[in-house]
Design a protein around this motif. Structure first.
Motif, PDB file in Angstrom:
ATOM      1  N   GLY A 683       0.821  -1.253  -0.142  1.00 56.78           N
ATOM      2  CA  GLY A 683      -0.014  -0.070  -0.445  1.00 56.78           C
ATOM      3  C   GLY A 683       0.622   1.373   0.028  1.00 56.78           C
ATOM      4  N   TRP A 684       2.387   1.247   0.128  1.00 53.19           N
ATOM      5  CA  TRP A 684       2.856   2.164  -0.075  1.00 53.19           C
ATOM      6  C   TRP A 684       2.894   2.841  -1.341  1.00 53.19           C
ATOM      7  N   ALA A 685       2.885   4.259  -1.629  1.00 56.40           N
ATOM      8  CA  ALA A 685       3.560   4.680  -2.916  1.00 56.40           C
ATOM      9  C   ALA A 685       4.129   6.239  -2.854  1.00 56.40           C
ATOM     10  N   ALA A 686       4.868   6.906  -3.961  1.00 59.72           N
ATOM     11  CA  ALA A 686       5.326   7.709  -3.498  1.00 59.72           C
ATOM     12  C   ALA A 686       5.888   8.009  -5.176  1.00 59.72           C
ATOM     13  N   GLU A 687       5.639   9.666  -5.058  1.00 57.27           N
ATOM     14  CA  GLU A 687       5.976  11.026  -6.726  1.00 57.27           C
ATOM     15  C   GLU A 687       6.505  11.652  -6.549  1.00 57.27           C
ATOM     16  N   SER A 710       7.949  19.305  -6.905  1.00 53.93           N
ATOM     17  CA  SER A 710       7.228  18.602  -5.769  1.00 53.93           C
ATOM     18  C   SER A 710       7.184  17.616  -5.352  1.00 53.93           C
ATOM     19  N   THR A 711       6.870  16.495  -4.430  1.00 52.39           N
ATOM     20  CA  THR A 711       6.637  15.106  -4.010  1.00 52.39           C
ATOM     21  C   THR A 711       6.034  15.314  -2.777  1.00 52.39           C
ATOM     22  N   GLY A 712       5.572  13.389  -2.672  1.00 49.77           N
ATOM     23  CA  GLY A 712       4.773  13.609  -1.763  1.00 49.77           C
ATOM     24  C   GLY A 712       4.714  11.635  -1.643  1.00 49.77           C
ATOM     25  N   VAL A 713       3.562  11.190  -0.613  1.00 50.37           N
ATOM     26  CA  VAL A 713       4.186   9.526  -0.301  1.00 50.37           C
ATOM     27  C   VAL A 713       2.662   9.453   0.057  1.00 50.37           C
ATOM     28  N   SER A 714       1.580   8.763  -0.249  1.00 50.99           N
ATOM     29  CA  SER A 714       1.010   8.337   0.087  1.00 50.99           C
ATOM     30  C   SER A 714       0.742   6.563   0.818  1.00 50.99           C
ATOM     31  N   LYS A 715       0.141   6.135   1.362  1.00 49.87           N
ATOM     32  CA  LYS A 715       0.061   4.551   2.186  1.00 49.87           C
ATOM     33  C   LYS A 715      -1.924   4.142   1.687  1.00 49.87           C
ATOM     34  N   ASN A 716      -2.066   3.355   1.670  1.00 51.12           N
ATOM     35  CA  ASN A 716      -3.498   2.604   1.964  1.00 51.12           C
ATOM     36  C   ASN A 716      -3.608   1.458   3.424  1.00 51.12           C
ATOM     37  N   LEU A 717      -5.134   2.021   3.602  1.00 53.29           N
ATOM     38  CA  LEU A 717      -5.191   1.558   5.593  1.00 53.29           C
ATOM     39  C   LEU A 717      -6.616   1.049   4.903  1.00 53.29           C
ATOM     40  N   ALA A 718      -6.685  -0.223   6.687  1.00 53.22           N
ATOM     41  CA  ALA A 718      -8.188  -0.689   6.421  1.00 53.22           C
ATOM     42  C   ALA A 718      -8.601  -1.448   5.205  1.00 53.22           C
ATOM     43  N   HIS A 719      -7.458  -1.943   4.561  1.00 55.24           N
ATOM     44  CA  HIS A 719      -7.797  -3.081   3.317  1.00 55.24           C
ATOM     45  C   HIS A 719      -8.276  -1.866   2.345  1.00 55.24           C
ATOM     46  N   ASN A 720      -7.347  -1.164   1.745  1.00 55.39           N
ATOM     47  CA  ASN A 720      -8.182  -0.663   1.056  1.00 55.39           C
ATOM     48  C   ASN A 720      -8.721   0.478   0.860  1.00 55.39           C
ATOM     49  N   LYS A 721      -9.922   0.492   1.962  1.00 50.86           N
ATOM     50  CA  LYS A 721     -10.833   1.293   2.143  1.00 50.86           C
ATOM     51  C   LYS A 721     -10.021   3.061   2.391  1.00 50.86           C
ATOM     52  N   ALA A 722      -9.168   3.314   2.767  1.00 55.14           N
ATOM     53  CA  ALA A 722      -8.448   4.684   3.742  1.00 55.14           C
ATOM     54  C   ALA A 722      -7.431   4.241   2.830  1.00 55.14           C
ATOM     55  N   ASN A 723      -6.902   5.683   2.783  1.00 58.92           N
ATOM     56  CA  ASN A 723      -6.194   6.284   1.975  1.00 58.92           C
ATOM     57  C   ASN A 723      -5.379   7.814   2.317  1.00 58.92           C
ATOM     58  N   ILE A 724      -4.330   7.605   3.010  1.00 52.81           N
ATOM     59  CA  ILE A 724      -3.083   8.524   3.381  1.00 52.81           C
ATOM     60  C   ILE A 724      -1.908   9.623   2.702  1.00 52.81           C
ATOM     61  N   LYS A 725      -2.451  10.152   1.861  1.00 51.56           N
ATOM     62  CA  LYS A 725      -1.237  11.400   1.612  1.00 51.56           C
ATOM     63  C   LYS A 725      -0.635  12.650   2.212  1.00 51.56           C
ATOM     64  N   LEU A 726       0.390  12.310   2.060  1.00 51.81           N
ATOM     65  CA  LEU A 726       1.494  13.822   2.209  1.00 51.81           C
ATOM     66  C   LEU A 726       2.348  14.806   1.293  1.00 51.81           C
ATOM     67  N   ALA A 727       1.960  15.587   0.403  1.00 53.71           N
ATOM     68  CA  ALA A 727       2.614  16.108   0.282  1.00 53.71           C
ATOM     69  C   ALA A 727       3.058  17.369   0.128  1.00 53.71           C
ATOM     70  N   LEU A 728       4.519  17.883  -0.474  1.00 55.16           N
ATOM     71  CA  LEU A 728       5.447  18.910  -0.688  1.00 55.16           C
ATOM     72  C   LEU A 728       5.389  19.382  -1.894  1.00 55.16           C
ATOM     73  N   LEU A 729       4.822  20.489  -1.998  1.00 51.71           N
ATOM     74  CA  LEU A 729       4.745  21.057  -3.055  1.00 51.71           C
ATOM     75  C   LEU A 729       5.867  22.662  -3.703  1.00 51.71           C
ATOM     76  N   ASP A 730       6.279  22.432  -4.545  1.00 54.34           N
ATOM     77  CA  ASP A 730       7.297  23.303  -4.695  1.00 54.34           C
ATOM     78  C   ASP A 730       8.577  23.648  -3.854  1.00 54.34           C
TER      79      ASP A 730
END
Length: 791
Positions: A683-687, A710-730
């Motif tokens: 469930g971990w991903a980044a960009e 810009s960069t960001g990271v995301s994580k799927n939670l609760a059997h893919n029902k939830a997703n949390i993202k953190l991004a730092l732009l410019d």
């Protein structure tokens, strides 16, 4: 006629059918259908509609295989033969069985494995829902991440062509500043993807050189489902958003709705230096802080009247509130002395309301693919804007030499639009025909009131107060013809006719300006596909860019002591002729070249006024020639790292000659962009995104280099029902727009910084029924248009 005769010599066989769940016998919409010849080359592809039905035309004989794919189901194949002169119709009812897949295995195929940028079928697709960078972001910022999309003087440009922006195939009804305001209030987490069409067919409105269609995220499951989202971010100030999206689907009924709230506070630091006749210069700084409270809503119903007909009703819009404070300092420098300066302060409030009602009826007439669509829309936009100004004046020694001046304005504006369209698709033995008509009526009413504070009384300022009404009627009709022959060649020929009637009335000065014209807009698209992995395309399209409705208002509008703006009632529409060639390899590499010749290019210009005042207005230049070569390459570096490299280079030349000025503005430009996606599993991903846009010319402007990361990271939670993202732009806060102008002895250097560095955190949670959908019905589709309603 030659094409018609050619196709009459070939066998014309309609291959159609229905894709069903083998157990429930319920239709499976959006199933992928491919037909391959004996050599294994795909000669036709399509997808099933909401009833599970599909149809394609085969124009040759031989042995073929029909392959059907659907997510979560086993693939199915059917072999068939078309004999010489068979013609007629072959029909297949295909039942698909659920795949025997362990769900724990399924979840390792993470959605973020899709690249953010994808070139396919003549489109650029931005998979917005896959990107961690969308955390806490808005739709406008997402569009600026698309390769080739830039902002110029408040207008979105794609490869130096204007853009017709749609949402779910529907017109946005707004342009320029008003469009930016609407898209800036639209949370990015409500977007599934963005489609960019460089050369749209005659079915699309002739306005705009290209089309951007923003596709909303939709829940496609049965029963009651929903998505809740929330987010918080920070730059210099705190911002936050919250929203909910609900959907109920049962048999032929689909009810959906959403509400989103967003609060944003942002600064704008704009600086300019103006050299006037080499005898005086004005250096200005504007520091503005805007606070926005955005409320957007949507509710719609789609209902299947019969097996083949559907009616859809949609109500959507927004109510936005805003406040702004502006500090302005202007320093006047004379070669002969007499320097002075002024300090101005502005406090303003604004309210925007924008309801839209749309009714759409679609009917599938037969199994051959004949379809009728009827759509009616009503759109209303209201803006109420007021500002309070105060200005202090100082001499070269810093002593105040004039009394403080106070004045205020009230700038209400209303736009009403009615439109009606009919579209008809009719496949036949000699190819597919599409026909359509559209009528739209627009009225915009701006009643600006300005008052000065004199002896503690507010007195009307007749030099600024004005009332302007603009009416526009556009009647359009189009025809498209598409055919594929010899398995490798596809041609689309279209023609659109638009008859325009306008009337601008300056009530204050009793001035009326009428305009009536009829123009034809052809387009040709030729595709050559020698194999499933290679595609060549050659296109031509003629388009028009009509002026924003406020551009023709001839009255002078106050901005600050040395800056005024004024419309031009004599402005002409801009006509574009675009030629483009593209080569696509395995949908992973695209190489293209385009050339656009523009007559009467419509551009913002600056002219000198009395007392060192600069007036911004609009004018038509003589011509413009734009040549651009571009590429896009997507490839995996490792199993978990995929990169997309895109960019291009071009030569931009504007003939800026006029009765008072001889010359041109030209430059070479480049664009380099890399989009890296990382799928780490579990469930971990980044960009990581890096954009470097070189200097380029547009109108009288020369824009300097922009670099942003810009960069960001995301994580799927609760059997893919939830997703949390953190991004730092410019990340390095380097995104800044620098503009140089040298026009009619007026030199202007601008250095504008909009706050772009943000740290955003967002959370989405899906709830409700988890069953696979039995029927998918999104908002009904109507012909796209751009109303250019700029107040």
């Amino acid at each position: 006629m030659f094409l018609f005769m050619l196709n009459n010599t070939l066998a014309q066989t309609q291959v159609s059918g229905t894709i069903l769940d083998s157990l429930s016998q319920k239709p499976l919409p959006n199933a992928s259908i491919h037909i391959k010849n004996k050599a294994g080359i795909a000669i036709a592809s399509t997808s099933s509609n909401n009833k599970g039905n599909f149809s394609v035309v085969i124009t040759t004989t031989g042995d073929f295989t029909l392959i059907t794919d659907y997510i979560g189901y086993e693939s199915a194949s059917r072999r068939f033969t078309i004999a010489k002169d068979l013609g007629g119709e072959l029909k297949f009812d295909i039942g698909l069985s659920l795949a025997n897949i362990n769900l724990k295995d399924v979840k390792i195929v993470n959605k973020v494995s899709k690249p953010f940028i994808l070139f396919t079928g003549g489109k650029i697709i931005l998979n917005v829902s896959q990107s961690p960078l969308t955390a806490g972001d808005d739709a406008y910022s997402v569009l600026l991440r698309a390769p080739g999309v830039v902002e110029l003087d408040g207008t979105l440009i794609f490869r130096n062509k204007t853009i017709n922006v749609l949402i779910d195939g529907k017109p946005t009804h707004l342009t320029d500043a008003e469009l930016k305001n609407m898209l800036s209030s639209m949370p990015a987490n409500g977007i599934e993807r963005v489609e960019i069409i460089s050369n749209p067919s005659a079915k699309y409105d002739a306005a705009g050189g290209s089309v951007i269609n923003i596709i909303s995220a939709k829940n496609k499951r049965d029963g009651l489902n929903g998505v809740y989202s929330t987010g918080i971010g920070t730059g210099k100030y705190i911002k936050y958003n919250e929203g909910i999206n609900l959907n109920y689907r049962d048999k032929g009924l689909n009810v959906y709705g959403s509400y989103d709230f967003m609060h944003n506070k942002q600064y704008y630091d704009n600086r300019s230096n103006r050299i006037i006749d080499q005898t005086a210069s004005v250096y200005q700084t504007d520091y503005e802080v805007r606070s926005r409270f955005n409320n957007s809503y949507k509710i719609g119903v789609d209902y299947d009247l019969t097996r083949n007909s559907t009616i859809g009703i949609l109500l959507k819009g927004y109510t936005n509130y805003g406040k702004r404070t502006v500090g302005n300092q202007s320093d006047l420098r004379h070669i002969t002395g007499g320097d002075s300066s002024s300090l101005g302060n502005t406090a303003g409030n604004v309210k925007f309301t924008n309801p839209l009602v749309s009714i759409t009826y679609t009917k599938k007439i037969d199994s051959l693919g004949k379809e009728l669509s009827v759509s009616g829309d009503y759109f209303n936009y209201h803006k109420y804007w007021n500002d309070n100004f105060s200005t202090n004046y100082f001499d070269a020694n810093g002593s105040q030499f004039l009394p403080t001046t106070y004045f205020r304005n009230s700038l209400p504006g209303t736009v009403s639009n009615y439109s009606f369209s009919i579209d008809y698709a009719a496949p036949s033995k000699i190819g597919k025909f599409e026909y359509g008509i559209r009528n739209q009526f627009t009225t915009t009413d701006n009643d600006a009131k300005w008052e000065n504070l004199i002896n503690d009384d507010w007195i009307n300022d007749a030099t600024k107060t004005n009332h302007f009404i603009y009416r526009e009627n556009i009647n359009a009709a189009y025809v498209n013809y598409t055919n594929t022959f010899q398995l490798k060649y596809t041609i689309t020929v279209g023609l659109r006719a638009e008859q325009t009637n306008t009337k601008g009335e300056l009530v204050t000065g009793n001035q009326i300006n009428d305009n009536h014209y009829l123009k034809l807009f052809p387009n040709i698209n030729f595709n050559y596909t020698p194999g499933v992995d290679n595609e060549f395309a050659l296109t031509y399209r003629k388009s028009i860019d009509r002026f924003g409705l406020n551009i023709v208002n001839p009255f002078v509008i106050y901005q600050n002591q040395y800056s005024l703006s004024q419309g031009n009632p004599g402005i002409l529409p801009q006509i574009n002729n675009n030629f483009e060639f593209t080569y696509t390899l395995k949908r992973a590499f695209v190489l293209g070249a385009s050339y656009t010749h523009t007559t009467d290019p419509l551009v913002p210009v600056y002219i000198k006024g009395p007392d060192n005042i600069v007036i911004s207005t609009y004018n038509n230049l003589k011509a413009a020639d734009l040549f651009y070569v571009y590429y896009d390459l997507t490839f995996p570096i490792t199993k978990w790292w995929t990169t997309d490299l895109s960019g291009g280079t071009g030569f931009y030349k504007y003939n800026t000659s006029s009765s008072l000025f001889k010359g041109n503005n030209s430059t070479w430009s480049y664009l380099l962009q890399t989009e890296n996606t990382f799928n780490f599993g579990n469930g971990w991903a980044a960009e990581l995104n890096v954009l470097d846009r070189g200097p380029y010319a547009s109108g009288i402007y020369k824009l300097q280099t922009i670099l942003t990361t810009s960069t960001g990271v995301s994580k799927n939670l609760a059997h893919n029902k939830a997703n949390i993202k953190l991004a730092l732009l410019d990340i390095f806060n380097t995104e800044r727009q620098k503009v140089n102008i040298n026009y009619q002895d007026l030199v202007i250097n601008q250095n504008n910084k909009t706050e772009t560095r943000f740290l955003n955190l967002s959370l989405t949670y899906k709830f409700g029924n988890t069953k696979v959908k039995s029927n998918s019905k999104g908002p009904s589709k109507t012909d796209e248009t751009e109303h250019r309603l700029n107040n």
